[in-house]
Design a protein around this motif. Structure first.
Motif, PDB file in Angstrom:
ATOM      1  N   ARG A  23      42.376  44.689  34.053  1.00 31.09           N
ATOM      2  CA  ARG A  23      41.833  44.507  35.114  1.00 31.09           C
ATOM      3  C   ARG A  23      41.322  43.010  35.073  1.00 31.09           C
ATOM      4  O   ARG A  23      40.345  42.711  34.089  1.00 31.09           O
ATOM      5  CB  ARG A  23      40.925  45.465  35.577  1.00 31.09           C
ATOM      6  CG  ARG A  23      39.803  45.315  36.588  1.00 31.09           C
ATOM      7  CD  ARG A  23      38.837  46.230  36.899  1.00 31.09           C
ATOM      8  NE  ARG A  23      39.531  47.477  37.364  1.00 31.09           N
ATOM      9  CZ  ARG A  23      38.988  48.643  37.027  1.00 31.09           C
ATOM     10  NH1 ARG A  23      37.716  48.805  36.071  1.00 31.09           N
ATOM     11  NH2 ARG A  23      39.622  49.840  37.154  1.00 31.09           N
ATOM     12  N   ASP A  26      37.605  41.164  40.799  1.00 37.22           N
ATOM     13  CA  ASP A  26      37.482  40.335  41.852  1.00 37.22           C
ATOM     14  C   ASP A  26      38.750  39.166  42.136  1.00 37.22           C
ATOM     15  O   ASP A  26      38.664  38.363  42.876  1.00 37.22           O
ATOM     16  CB  ASP A  26      36.058  39.344  42.006  1.00 37.22           C
ATOM     17  CG  ASP A  26      34.917  40.265  41.688  1.00 37.22           C
ATOM     18  OD1 ASP A  26      34.785  41.452  42.256  1.00 37.22           O
ATOM     19  OD2 ASP A  26      33.922  40.122  40.643  1.00 37.22           O
ATOM     20  N   GLU A  28      42.672  39.396  43.356  1.00 40.75           N
ATOM     21  CA  GLU A  28      44.063  39.887  43.951  1.00 40.75           C
ATOM     22  C   GLU A  28      45.088  39.139  43.367  1.00 40.75           C
ATOM     23  O   GLU A  28      45.650  38.025  43.521  1.00 40.75           O
ATOM     24  CB  GLU A  28      44.255  39.723  45.311  1.00 40.75           C
ATOM     25  CG  GLU A  28      45.126  40.428  45.943  1.00 40.75           C
ATOM     26  CD  GLU A  28      45.039  40.260  47.632  1.00 40.75           C
ATOM     27  OE1 GLU A  28      46.394  40.006  48.113  1.00 40.75           O
ATOM     28  OE2 GLU A  28      44.126  40.862  48.264  1.00 40.75           O
ATOM     29  N   GLY A  59      49.160  42.500  44.054  1.00 48.71           N
ATOM     30  CA  GLY A  59      48.485  42.915  45.159  1.00 48.71           C
ATOM     31  C   GLY A  59      47.025  43.469  44.805  1.00 48.71           C
ATOM     32  O   GLY A  59      46.302  43.604  45.846  1.00 48.71           O
ATOM     33  N   THR A  60      46.781  43.919  43.562  1.00 45.45           N
ATOM     34  CA  THR A  60      45.426  44.433  43.244  1.00 45.45           C
ATOM     35  C   THR A  60      44.992  43.556  42.103  1.00 45.45           C
ATOM     36  O   THR A  60      45.480  42.718  41.654  1.00 45.45           O
ATOM     37  CB  THR A  60      45.367  45.817  42.805  1.00 45.45           C
ATOM     38  OG1 THR A  60      46.224  46.085  41.483  1.00 45.45           O
ATOM     39  CG2 THR A  60      46.331  46.765  43.863  1.00 45.45           C
ATOM     40  N   ASP A  61      43.761  43.995  41.574  1.00 36.62           N
ATOM     41  CA  ASP A  61      43.150  43.197  40.644  1.00 36.62           C
ATOM     42  C   ASP A  61      43.379  44.084  39.037  1.00 36.62           C
ATOM     43  O   ASP A  61      43.059  43.621  38.054  1.00 36.62           O
ATOM     44  CB  ASP A  61      41.638  43.572  40.547  1.00 36.62           C
ATOM     45  CG  ASP A  61      40.711  44.867  40.411  1.00 36.62           C
ATOM     46  OD1 ASP A  61      41.868  45.915  40.720  1.00 36.62           O
ATOM     47  OD2 ASP A  61      39.808  44.882  40.526  1.00 36.62           O
TER      48      ASP A  61
END
Length: 238
Positions: A23, A26, A28, A59-61
């Motif tokens: 991860r 914050d 993307e 598209g995510t963290d």
């Protein structure tokens, strides 16, 4: 530019392969499925940089890696001793291997950890593609076929997805294909002029598979790989 990622989880995928869920808070994360990032660390005062490809979509963290440990592998040994909560430094996402056309049928030809970028591409095509995708995954033995449940689930979920396995050194009860990926191309495919082929694995496999595809009529513009493998094979012969 580098960024710091936290290891959220690590898990066994095969005897020598571990998965890592990372991860970047914050963020993307933006990358083309098939591209790679780099893991960076210092060993004996020198910076070590090694490329690894996400197996997941952007598209995510978060994203996931699958890393095989080698006896003399400095970076793979480093990663296999990391634990949840550890932080690692990552480079930018980059690389030439990415999906060219969502409307053409595709074949994804992988051996070993060459599966990692092709799994990300397969996820993208299953979600957004309009044709058929057939992944052929080669390993030495059945227990080395990592992410097999994920591949089987994709094939079961999407009518457009097919998966074939082949082993070069199978156990006695193996009922699927035997041999190397490049030995089964003529049996599995019949549209070499129009289908896109994505090839990833050890350099010898990529070179031999590319040569075989050309023999079967696939034009160069339909064959996609990282592009450095021929030089690696040539260097080994020097």
């Amino acid at each position: 530019m580098t960024r710091t990622a936290t290891i959220v989880d690590t898990y066994r995928l095969a005897p020598r392969v571990r998965g890592f869920r990372l991860r970047v808070p914050d963020a993307e994360l933006a990358f083309d499925p098939g591209q790679h990032t780099t893991v960076r660390f210092k060993a004996d005062g020198k910076e070590v940089v090694r490329p690894y490809s996400p197996t997941t979509l952007p598209g995510t963290d978060e994203f996931a890696l699958a890393i095989k440990r080698y006896e003399d592998g400095l970076a793979s040994s480093y990663m296999h001793t990391r634990s949840s909560g550890d932080e690692i430094e990552l480079g930018e996402f980059e690389g030439n291997l990415a999906l060219e056309d969502l409307d053409r049928d595709i074949a994804l030809l992988a051996s070993g950890t060459g599966l990692t970028p092709l799994l990300s591409i397969l996820r993208q095509y299953a979600r957004d593609g309009s044709g058929d995708a057939h992944l052929v995954f080669g390993e030495r033995t059945a227990d080395e076929l990592f992410h097999r449940s994920t591949l089987d689930e994709l094939a079961a979920t999407y009518d457009s997805v097919a998966v074939t396995y082949t082993l070069s050194d199978p156990e006695w009860d193996w009922l699927d294909r035997v041999g190397y990926v490049q030995e089964h191309l003529e049996d599995l495919f019949d549209e070499f002029e129009t289908r896109d082929f994505y090839v990833c694995g050890v350099p010898e496999m990529v070179v031999e598979t590319t040569d075989r595809l050309r023999e079967l009529g696939a034009p160069d513009e339909r064959i996609h790989s990282e592009g450095w493998e021929s030089d690696a094979v040539s260097d080994e012969g020097d």
